[in-house]
Design an enzyme around this catalytic site. Structure first.
Site, PDB file in Angstrom:
ATOM      1  N   LYS A  54     -37.215  -3.593 -11.664  1.00 22.27           N
ATOM      2  CA  LYS A  54     -36.220  -4.249 -12.534  1.00 22.27           C
ATOM      3  C   LYS A  54     -36.931  -4.975 -13.683  1.00 22.27           C
ATOM      4  CE  LYS A  54     -32.931  -4.335  -8.875  1.00 22.27           C
ATOM      5  NZ  LYS A  54     -32.589  -4.857  -7.580  1.00 22.27           N
ATOM      6  N   GLN A  98     -32.003 -10.504  -4.958  1.00 20.13           N
ATOM      7  CA  GLN A  98     -32.336  -9.255  -4.262  1.00 20.13           C
ATOM      8  C   GLN A  98     -31.952  -9.348  -2.785  1.00 20.13           C
ATOM      9  OE1 GLN A  98     -33.717  -6.374  -5.780  1.00 20.13           O
ATOM     10  NE2 GLN A  98     -33.141  -5.540  -3.779  1.00 20.13           N
ATOM     11  N   ASP A 121     -24.777  -7.609 -10.438  1.00 15.43           N
ATOM     12  CA  ASP A 121     -24.627  -6.630  -9.352  1.00 15.43           C
ATOM     13  C   ASP A 121     -23.150  -6.331  -9.091  1.00 15.43           C
ATOM     14  OD1 ASP A 121     -26.911  -5.513  -8.254  1.00 15.43           O
ATOM     15  OD2 ASP A 121     -27.378  -7.277  -7.018  1.00 15.43           O
TER      16      ASP A 121
END
Ligand code: NAP
Length: 280
Positions: A54, A98, A121
């Protein structure tokens, strides 16, 4: 022998990231520096790989990235405090925590604490609701990446019979909703589904998100079907493979995604798009 056309996720993701990079450059001219904050707790090796990639994607797009690596014994309160701080920072546009988190931290509490405006997300219940209702600002990265692949290859889901195998909150369920929003007729299969092979055999478009190597075999696929493989499985020999038995299925399908190089890179590219969407 006729072979399916390979859907090249690497190529399409590169194009998506190039478009993002152009937009980032124009924001920068206006003094806005789009920035993604990534939080990782503990030292899960897979999570570390994802976080590194990322960071690399942000660099490629000219976007800022901030990494917060916290120790395994971080408490839920400490993590919530960090999320809160990032929510309030004007120089942070997107926030990604994460997953998975260590067992002593409640993932739902953390997801709920992320500002829906910065939730790249699209896991926050408010954003999940918007996906359901339509008009979402962020789309969940993996299913949205699949839709971008279909569009890039001129595959229109409208009126098609689609089978999604898997019903997780991050892939299967939102995948079904995105296909439905595009006027597909969607069947969602899972571990309790009866006659799964028969259902898959009727599908014009199959999306496999199961997490089992070679789950979808050639005998389960209709001649000419489009087969999208979301799965990422590591074999004993260390090789990565998807949920679809590629060799056989690629001889029957019209289009197929490879693993690696299919859906995976698209997930990453959509994350970059979502980070930009925070400032729109
Ligand atoms: P998950 O949460 O484990 O969900 C798996 C789904 O598959 C569940 O709904 C489960 O059914 C279903 N399933 C399991 N065994 C089955 C069987 N024998 N028959 C029918 N259905 C079965 O996994 P996920 O997070 O959705 O991820 C799925 C796969 O995609 C994994 O390999 C993951 O690594 C990969 N993935 C890839 C990307 C990417 O960017 N390419 C992103 C995310 C995930 P139940 O609900 O009944 O248990």
């Amino acid at each position: 022998m006729k072979m399916a056309q390979i859907i090249d996720g690497k190529l399409i993701s590169k194009k998506v990231k190039e478009d993002v990079a152009k937009e980032v450059a124009s924001y920068k001219e206006k003094g806005i520096n789009p920035t993604l904050a990534v939080v990782i707790v503990g030292d899960n090796p897979a999570s570390r790989v994802y976080v590194n990639s990322k960071k690399k994607d942000c660099e490629e797009c000219g976007m800022g990235s901030l990494e917060y690596a916290m120790p395994e014994d971080t408490t839920e309160e400490e993590l919530l405090a960090l999320v809160n701080e990032l929510n309030n920072r004007d120089d942070v546009n997107g926030i990604l925590v994460q997953l998975p988190l260590p067992k002593h931290i409640n993932e739902d509490s953390i997801i709920n604490a992320i500002s829906p405006e910065k939730d790249v997300d699209a896991f926050h219940p408010q954003n999940v609701g918007r996906i359901m209702l339509g008009g979402a600002k962020f789309l969940p990265c993996t299913p949205a990446g699949v839709m971008e692949l279909l569009d890039a290859y001129g595959i229109d889901p409208q009126g098609k019979d689609c089978v999604v195998i898997g019903r997780s909150n991050i892939v299967g369920k939102p995948m079904a909703l995105l296909l439905l929003a595009r006027n597909a007729t969607v069947t969602v299969c899972h571990s309790k589904t009866q006659n799964l092979a028969e259902k898959v055999r009727n599908a014009d478009i199959v999306v496999a998100a199961v997490g089992r190597a070679n789950f979808v075999t050639a005998d389960m696929v209709k001649e000419g079907a489009v087969v999208i493989d979301v799965g990422i499985n590591r074999l004993e020999n260390g090789k990565l493979c998807g949920d679809v038995e590629f060799e056989g299925v690629s001889k029957k399908a019209s289009f197929i995604t490879p693993v690696p190089g299919g859906v995976g890179p698209m997930t990453r590219a959509v994350l970059m798009k979502n980070t930009l969407a925070t400032i729109k």
